[in-house]
Design an enzyme around this catalytic site. Structure first.
Site, mmCIF file in Angstrom:
data_model
loop_
_atom_site.group_PDB
_atom_site.id
_atom_site.type_symbol
_atom_site.label_atom_id
_atom_site.label_comp_id
_atom_site.label_asym_id
_atom_site.label_seq_id
_atom_site.Cartn_x
_atom_site.Cartn_y
_atom_site.Cartn_z
ATOM 1 N N ARG A 93 0.684 -1.249 -0.223
ATOM 2 C CA ARG A 93 0.250 0.137 -0.139
ATOM 3 C C ARG A 93 1.306 1.287 0.110
ATOM 4 N NH1 ARG A 93 -3.487 -2.870 -1.182
ATOM 5 N NH2 ARG A 93 -5.337 -3.083 -1.150
ATOM 6 N N ASP A 128 4.041 -0.758 -7.077
ATOM 7 C CA ASP A 128 2.802 -0.541 -8.063
ATOM 8 C C ASP A 128 1.716 -0.017 -6.833
ATOM 9 O OD1 ASP A 128 0.979 -1.916 -9.650
ATOM 10 O OD2 ASP A 128 0.443 -3.327 -7.846
ATOM 11 N N GLU A 174 -2.524 7.809 -4.535
ATOM 12 C CA GLU A 174 -2.903 7.372 -6.114
ATOM 13 C C GLU A 174 -4.398 7.082 -6.421
ATOM 14 O OE1 GLU A 174 -1.715 2.769 -4.688
ATOM 15 O OE2 GLU A 174 -4.237 1.965 -5.653
ATOM 16 N N HIS A 189 -0.446 -0.628 -9.548
ATOM 17 C CA HIS A 189 -1.369 -1.272 -9.274
ATOM 18 C C HIS A 189 -2.067 -2.620 -10.353
ATOM 19 C CE1 HIS A 189 -3.350 -1.512 -4.927
ATOM 20 N NE2 HIS A 189 -3.866 -2.171 -5.190
HETATM 21 P P1 NAI Z 1 -1.927 -11.255 4.762
HETATM 22 O O1 NAI Z 1 -2.787 -10.742 6.363
HETATM 23 O O2 NAI Z 1 -1.474 -12.611 4.330
HETATM 24 O O3 NAI Z 1 0.185 -10.407 5.556
HETATM 25 C C1 NAI Z 1 0.418 -9.894 6.062
HETATM 26 C C2 NAI Z 1 1.246 -9.774 7.062
HETATM 27 O O4 NAI Z 1 1.993 -8.352 7.454
HETATM 28 C C3 NAI Z 1 1.120 -10.496 7.838
HETATM 29 O O5 NAI Z 1 2.307 -11.802 8.506
HETATM 30 C C4 NAI Z 1 1.559 -9.876 9.497
HETATM 31 O O6 NAI Z 1 1.870 -10.449 10.557
HETATM 32 C C5 NAI Z 1 2.663 -8.534 8.494
HETATM 33 N N1 NAI Z 1 2.844 -7.332 9.355
HETATM 34 C C6 NAI Z 1 1.333 -6.473 10.100
HETATM 35 N N2 NAI Z 1 2.169 -5.468 10.558
HETATM 36 C C7 NAI Z 1 3.266 -5.722 10.391
HETATM 37 C C8 NAI Z 1 4.902 -5.042 10.531
HETATM 38 N N3 NAI Z 1 4.630 -3.914 11.387
HETATM 39 N N4 NAI Z 1 6.134 -5.188 9.875
HETATM 40 C C9 NAI Z 1 6.006 -6.354 9.030
HETATM 41 N N5 NAI Z 1 5.580 -6.699 8.791
HETATM 42 C C10 NAI Z 1 4.052 -7.159 9.618
HETATM 43 O O7 NAI Z 1 -2.056 -10.550 3.376
HETATM 44 P P2 NAI Z 1 -1.421 -10.856 1.752
HETATM 45 O O8 NAI Z 1 -2.408 -11.093 1.276
HETATM 46 O O9 NAI Z 1 0.134 -10.829 2.456
HETATM 47 O O10 NAI Z 1 -1.269 -9.019 1.836
HETATM 48 C C11 NAI Z 1 -0.549 -8.266 1.839
HETATM 49 C C12 NAI Z 1 -0.248 -6.871 0.966
HETATM 50 O O11 NAI Z 1 -0.143 -6.796 0.028
HETATM 51 C C13 NAI Z 1 -2.151 -6.720 1.925
HETATM 52 O O12 NAI Z 1 -2.785 -5.757 2.852
HETATM 53 C C14 NAI Z 1 -2.471 -5.520 1.052
HETATM 54 O O13 NAI Z 1 -2.369 -4.257 1.092
HETATM 55 C C15 NAI Z 1 -1.621 -5.537 -0.498
HETATM 56 N N6 NAI Z 1 -1.667 -6.089 -1.868
HETATM 57 C C16 NAI Z 1 -1.235 -5.409 -2.693
HETATM 58 C C17 NAI Z 1 -1.994 -5.933 -4.403
HETATM 59 C C18 NAI Z 1 -1.507 -5.272 -5.712
HETATM 60 O O14 NAI Z 1 -2.695 -5.176 -6.932
HETATM 61 N N7 NAI Z 1 -0.252 -4.650 -5.595
HETATM 62 C C19 NAI Z 1 -2.907 -7.760 -4.015
HETATM 63 C C20 NAI Z 1 -2.993 -7.505 -2.957
HETATM 64 C C21 NAI Z 1 -2.655 -7.051 -1.282
#
Ligand code: NAI
Length: 331
Positions: free
Chosen positions: A230, A254, A259, A291
């Site tokens: 994000r 990305d 955005e 994105h």
């Molecule tokens: P997820 O919930 O499976 O994993 C997120 C991880 O980040 C968790 O393991 C959590 O413990 C960790 N986390 C939380 N706070 C943290 C911190 N302060 N420092 C380090 N790690 C921390 O989420 P997922 O599915 O892996 O997605 C991650 C992010 O990717 C989403 O929140 C979304 O913002 C972004 N995303 C981007 C897309 C794109 O098209 N560019 C598409 C889908 C998601």
């Protein structure tokens, strides 16, 4: 159920229509959801929204007054929703927790490799008949130290890909995954050790501007930074200063803090009025995509099927299949 789909693009129409299979009335609305456009949902039983739609207290209050009780996000992130207001209004917020972690991880890898080997610049040169190699020098990925911040679904997929390429993967996450086979470090140590940093944590109050001047000062000079998570996790003026000083050697984005209203739109006949964004585009070692990490056939199919599954379950049981944690129940 009658579903008002905001921020509709042709691909939403295609994949949602296929997933709904005639079982729901899909009302495709092109405008982005804002306080001004929320009223377009009048008459719908549910709203379907995307990453840059505005789901603040005012918008949710408007939905409540329109008798809408379900917002089905077609995204994994939900940082654009006022969850407290949703609870107050007894509104269910459904989402797509996991659709294709590999889609985003593979896009992050594509950005890394393009920046490393200057593919984006080589493409332009060759089109101009310039076959000079000067300025295109890259490095081998094997043996490089890559820091993964956030090892949830996408970060874990990224770590597996990078390990397969022979990289030394280190990670930071408040909830480590012992099955991943990577070394977890405190953030400060990870920042100092990595040749490449890739961000996969969600946007929360704690991660907003995680990449700030102090963090950049700790990084290896010339580090590569990739953000497919994000935009607001990165303090953009700080990374611009880092690029100008050489502290940051490559930047792949990305996502971008501002955005909304820019990405997903064809702005080619308009001026970019965001000077910070315009400055980013002037650097040869910066690669921006709009994105598109999620944008694969497999991911769009999974997003559409889960979204329709959420709406269908809500219509029959009053509960969506995947409710955003902390969004349901009275405040
Ligand atoms: P997820 O919930 O499976 O994993 C997120 C991880 O980040 C968790 O393991 C959590 O413990 C960790 N986390 C939380 N706070 C943290 C911190 N302060 N420092 C380090 N790690 C921390 O989420 P997922 O599915 O892996 O997605 C991650 C992010 O990717 C989403 O929140 C979304 O913002 C972004 N995303 C981007 C897309 C794109 O098209 N560019 C598409 C889908 C998601």
């Amino acid at each position: 159920m009658d579903i008002a789909v905001f921020s509709t693009k042709a691909f939403d129409r295609q994949f949602l229509t296929a997933a709904a299979a005639g079982q729901h009335e899909l009302r495709f609305l092109e405008p982005r959801l804002t306080r001004d456009t929320a009223v377009l949902a009048r008459g719908a039983g549910a709203v379907c929204a995307f990453v840059n739609d505005q789901l603040d207290a005012d918008v949710l209050a408007e939905f409540k007054s329109l008798g809408i009780h379900l917002v089905a996000l077609r995204s994994a992130g939900y940082n654009n929703v006022d969850l407290g207001a949703a609870r107050c209004h007894g509104m269910t917020i459904a989402y797509v927790p996991s659709y294709s972690p590999d889609a985003v991880a593979e896009h992050a890898l594509a950005m890394m490799m393009a920046l490393n080997r200057n593919t984006h610049r080589a493409w332009l040169r060759i089109r101009e008949g310039n076959f000079e190699l000067e300025g295109l020098l890259g490095f081998n990925m094997r043996g490089r130290c890559v820091g993964v911040i956030g090892t949830g679904r996408i970060g874990a997929a990224m770590a597996r890909i990078l390990r397969g390429m022979g990289c030394l993967v280190i990670a930071h996450d408040p909830i480590p995954d012992p099955t991943l086979g990577v070394r977890y470090l405190p953030l400060e140590e990870l920042l100092a050790a990595a040749d490449i940093l890739t961000l996969h944590c969600p946007l929360t109050p704690e991660t907003r501007h995680l990449i700030n001047p102090a963090a950049i000062a700790r990084m290896k000079p010339g580090v590569m930074l990739i953000n497919t998570s994000r935009g607001a996790i990165v303090d953009t003026p700080a990374v611009i200063a880092g690029l100008k000083s050489g502290a940051i050697g490559h930047l792949g984005l990305d996502v971008y803090e501002e955005e909304a209203g820019l990405f997903f739109e064809d702005m080619s006949d308009r001026m970019i009025t965001d000077d910070v964004f315009a400055r980013l585009l002037t650097f040869p070692n910066v690669l921006v995509t709009g994105h598109q990490g999620f944008f694969t056939r497999e991911a769009l199919t999974a997003i559409a099927e889960t979204t329709i599954g959420n709406v269908g379950a809500f219509a029959t049981t009053g509960r969506a299949l995947h409710e955003v944690p902390g969004s349901v129940g009275k405040a």
